[in-house]
Design a protein around this motif. Sequence first.
Motif, PDB file in Angstrom:
ATOM      1  N   PRO A 293      -7.926   2.076  18.397  1.00 36.08           N
ATOM      2  CA  PRO A 293      -7.557   1.211  19.523  1.00 36.08           C
ATOM      3  C   PRO A 293      -6.392   1.765  20.346  1.00 36.08           C
ATOM      4  CG  PRO A 293      -7.420   0.048  17.392  1.00 36.08           C
ATOM      5  CD  PRO A 293      -7.450   1.512  17.129  1.00 36.08           C
ATOM      6  N   GLY A 294      -6.363   1.301  21.591  1.00 33.70           N
ATOM      7  CA  GLY A 294      -5.208   1.564  22.470  1.00 33.70           C
ATOM      8  C   GLY A 294      -4.291   0.353  22.444  1.00 33.70           C
ATOM      9  N   LEU A 295      -3.779  -0.024  23.605  1.00 29.11           N
ATOM     10  CA  LEU A 295      -2.801  -1.126  23.676  1.00 29.11           C
ATOM     11  C   LEU A 295      -3.429  -2.471  23.285  1.00 29.11           C
ATOM     12  CD1 LEU A 295       0.172  -1.757  24.760  1.00 29.11           C
ATOM     13  CD2 LEU A 295      -0.989  -2.547  26.833  1.00 29.11           C
TER      14      LEU A 295
ATOM     15  N   ALA B  59      -3.932  -1.772   7.074  1.00 28.93           N
ATOM     16  CA  ALA B  59      -2.460  -1.834   6.964  1.00 28.93           C
ATOM     17  C   ALA B  59      -1.863  -0.554   7.541  1.00 28.93           C
ATOM     18  CB  ALA B  59      -2.040  -1.991   5.506  1.00 28.93           C
ATOM     19  N   GLY B  60      -0.869  -0.716   8.380  1.00 25.47           N
ATOM     20  CA  GLY B  60      -0.237   0.457   8.969  1.00 25.47           C
ATOM     21  C   GLY B  60       0.835   0.020   9.935  1.00 25.47           C
ATOM     22  N   LEU B  61       1.640   0.976  10.337  1.00 24.52           N
ATOM     23  CA  LEU B  61       2.734   0.615  11.242  1.00 24.52           C
ATOM     24  C   LEU B  61       3.269   1.842  11.985  1.00 24.52           C
ATOM     25  CD1 LEU B  61       5.990  -0.041   9.122  1.00 24.52           C
ATOM     26  CD2 LEU B  61       4.131   1.478   8.461  1.00 24.52           C
TER      27      LEU B  61
ATOM     28  N   VAL C 112       0.815  -1.224   0.000  1.00 25.51           N
ATOM     29  CA  VAL C 112       0.000   0.000   0.000  1.00 25.51           C
ATOM     30  C   VAL C 112       0.848   1.274   0.000  1.00 25.51           C
ATOM     31  CG1 VAL C 112      -2.003  -1.078   1.126  1.00 25.51           C
ATOM     32  CG2 VAL C 112      -0.327   0.129   2.516  1.00 25.51           C
ATOM     33  N   ALA C 113       2.134   1.114   0.335  1.00 24.19           N
ATOM     34  CA  ALA C 113       2.996   2.307   0.369  1.00 24.19           C
ATOM     35  C   ALA C 113       3.365   2.789  -1.036  1.00 24.19           C
ATOM     36  CB  ALA C 113       4.258   2.004   1.176  1.00 24.19           C
ATOM     37  N   ASP C 114       2.989   2.008  -2.051  1.00 19.03           N
ATOM     38  CA  ASP C 114       3.370   2.337  -3.423  1.00 19.03           C
ATOM     39  C   ASP C 114       2.103   2.421  -4.302  1.00 19.03           C
ATOM     40  OD1 ASP C 114       4.294   2.448  -5.991  1.00 19.03           O
ATOM     41  OD2 ASP C 114       5.412   0.551  -5.922  1.00 19.03           O
TER      42      ASP C 114
HETATM   43  N1  LIG Z   1      -1.588  -3.250  17.831  1.00 14.54           N
HETATM   44  C1  LIG Z   1      -1.856  -2.099  18.376  1.00 14.54           C
HETATM   45  O1  LIG Z   1      -1.570  -1.874  19.569  1.00 14.54           O
HETATM   46  C2  LIG Z   1      -2.537  -1.019  17.570  1.00 14.54           C
HETATM   47  C3  LIG Z   1      -3.126   0.024  18.282  1.00 14.54           C
HETATM   48  C4  LIG Z   1      -3.764   1.033  17.585  1.00 14.54           C
HETATM   49  C5  LIG Z   1      -3.824   0.987  16.212  1.00 14.54           C
HETATM   50  N2  LIG Z   1      -3.225  -0.037  15.528  1.00 14.54           N
HETATM   51  C6  LIG Z   1      -3.308   0.001  14.058  1.00 14.54           C
HETATM   52  O2  LIG Z   1      -3.990  -1.152  13.601  1.00 14.54           O
HETATM   53  C7  LIG Z   1      -3.505  -1.534  12.329  1.00 14.54           C
HETATM   54  C8  LIG Z   1      -3.113  -3.006  12.360  1.00 14.54           C
HETATM   55  O3  LIG Z   1      -2.128  -3.187  13.354  1.00 14.54           O
HETATM   56  P1  LIG Z   1      -1.721  -4.613  13.928  1.00 14.54           P
HETATM   57  O4  LIG Z   1      -1.550  -4.439  15.376  1.00 14.54           O
HETATM   58  O5  LIG Z   1      -2.593  -5.670  13.424  1.00 14.54           O
HETATM   59  O6  LIG Z   1      -0.239  -4.723  13.306  1.00 14.54           O
HETATM   60  P2  LIG Z   1       0.551  -5.940  12.653  1.00 14.54           P
HETATM   61  O7  LIG Z   1       0.274  -7.222  13.348  1.00 14.54           O
HETATM   62  O8  LIG Z   1       1.965  -5.472  12.538  1.00 14.54           O
HETATM   63  O9  LIG Z   1      -0.083  -6.025  11.193  1.00 14.54           O
HETATM   64  C9  LIG Z   1       0.137  -4.992  10.251  1.00 14.54           C
HETATM   65  C10 LIG Z   1      -0.345  -5.441   8.905  1.00 14.54           C
HETATM   66  O10 LIG Z   1      -0.120  -4.367   7.977  1.00 14.54           O
HETATM   67  C11 LIG Z   1       0.533  -4.884   6.846  1.00 14.54           C
HETATM   68  N3  LIG Z   1       1.368  -3.868   6.217  1.00 14.54           N
HETATM   69  C12 LIG Z   1       2.334  -3.107   6.781  1.00 14.54           C
HETATM   70  N4  LIG Z   1       2.905  -2.328   5.837  1.00 14.54           N
HETATM   71  C13 LIG Z   1       2.274  -2.624   4.655  1.00 14.54           C
HETATM   72  C14 LIG Z   1       2.430  -2.178   3.316  1.00 14.54           C
HETATM   73  N5  LIG Z   1       3.348  -1.256   2.958  1.00 14.54           N
HETATM   74  N6  LIG Z   1       1.614  -2.699   2.366  1.00 14.54           N
HETATM   75  C15 LIG Z   1       0.690  -3.623   2.684  1.00 14.54           C
HETATM   76  N7  LIG Z   1       0.501  -4.095   3.925  1.00 14.54           N
HETATM   77  C16 LIG Z   1       1.291  -3.596   4.896  1.00 14.54           C
HETATM   78  C17 LIG Z   1       1.353  -6.080   7.338  1.00 14.54           C
HETATM   79  O11 LIG Z   1       1.520  -7.027   6.286  1.00 14.54           O
HETATM   80  P3  LIG Z   1       2.848  -7.283   5.440  1.00 14.54           P
HETATM   81  O12 LIG Z   1       4.018  -7.034   6.357  1.00 14.54           O
HETATM   82  O13 LIG Z   1       2.709  -8.709   5.015  1.00 14.54           O
HETATM   83  O14 LIG Z   1       2.744  -6.324   4.293  1.00 14.54           O
HETATM   84  C18 LIG Z   1       0.416  -6.657   8.389  1.00 14.54           C
HETATM   85  O15 LIG Z   1      -0.502  -7.533   7.775  1.00 14.54           O
HETATM   86  C19 LIG Z   1      -2.367  -0.579  12.003  1.00 14.54           C
HETATM   87  O16 LIG Z   1      -2.856   0.438  11.168  1.00 14.54           O
HETATM   88  C20 LIG Z   1      -1.971  -0.028  13.362  1.00 14.54           C
HETATM   89  O17 LIG Z   1      -1.405   1.253  13.265  1.00 14.54           O
HETATM   90  C21 LIG Z   1      -2.596  -1.046  16.183  1.00 14.54           C
END
Ligand SMILES: NC(=O)c1ccc[n+]([C@@H]2O[C@H](COP(=O)([O-])OP(=O)(O)OC[C@H]3O[C@@H](n4cnc5c(N)ncnc54)[C@H](OP(=O)(O)O)[C@@H]3O)[C@@H](O)[C@H]2O)c1
Length: 275
Positions: A177-179, A82-84, A55-57
Amino acid sequence: MAILITGASAGFGAAMCRTLVRAGYQVIGAARRLEKLEQLKLELGEAFHPLQMDVADPAAIDEALKHIPEHFSEIDGLINNAGLALGLDGADKADFADWQTMIQTNIIGLTYLTRQILPQMVARQSGYIINLGSIAGTYPYPGGNVYGATKAYVRQFSLNLRADLAGTGVRVSNIEPGLCGDTEFSNVRFKGDDERAAQLYENVQPVRPQDIADTVLWLYQRPAHMNVNSIEIMPTAQSFGALPVSRQTPPPEAAPAEFEKQSTSLFQKIKGWFK
Ligand SMILES: NC(=O)c1ccc[n+]([C@@H]2O[C@H](COP(=O)([O-])OP(=O)(O)OC[C@H]3O[C@@H](n4cnc5c(N)ncnc54)[C@H](OP(=O)(O)O)[C@@H]3O)[C@@H](O)[C@H]2O)c1
């Protein structure tokens, strides 16, 4: 009709795919790691389509969208998950490349994909976009600098989409979401330092991916006349702290003497006016 979920290879996204397929929806799961998506396909069967997408591209998004099979091509649900986060250093020390990756993924990717999918929803006068924001988009914390700012963007973009989509029947929600545990989020943030990531969840019951997936299903099952604008979810164990105050030097005990000096000189001045 299908729901396109980004970030489907791990964490929230994988849990959403399982929950929505089991509830009877057709799901396209997108991520960069195709092998993880293929594993999900083995588990979920024909109602799931794995889609490799970075998604970054934006060019890679265009290319991936061309490979959606006909019977999944009417997308009436988009979950921009998707996010990080990368790093937790202060703004004067953080790696600028990390900032760029977060902006490119969490903002540009989400925005571009939304722009590509939205016209078909508007044409059908129905559809649902669910974005994954974060409490970091509302509440600042040290080291949250650009990650929190990207999620503040997601929050405001979601609300502004609601304004643009008035009268179209297309709904938009932002989940904040939080933690949350049992995802790769902190392992990614700390760049493979799994010990540091694990410490965050020690002796605490965080929110789980299934909790977020259940929330998504609940949102999908709301009647068409109802739009949940945003939904903030924290573990019960997580709460708020007092705002820190940085005390000035010299230390506070010096202050009364300084005050006395100043007020005496002010008193002398005023006395002078009445001479
Ligand atoms: N966990 C938390 O505490 C938390 C809290 C608040 C919000 N969030 C948000 O919730 C969302 C999901 O988080 P999660 O906790 O499930 O994280 P995660 O387990 O790290 O999963 C992140 C997912 O995003 C995908 N991703 C990352 N960069 C990408 C890219 N450039 N293109 C396509 N896919 C990409 C990864 O897949 P690939 O690496 O296979 O591409 C993975 O499937 C995120 O937006 C995060 O910011 C998380």
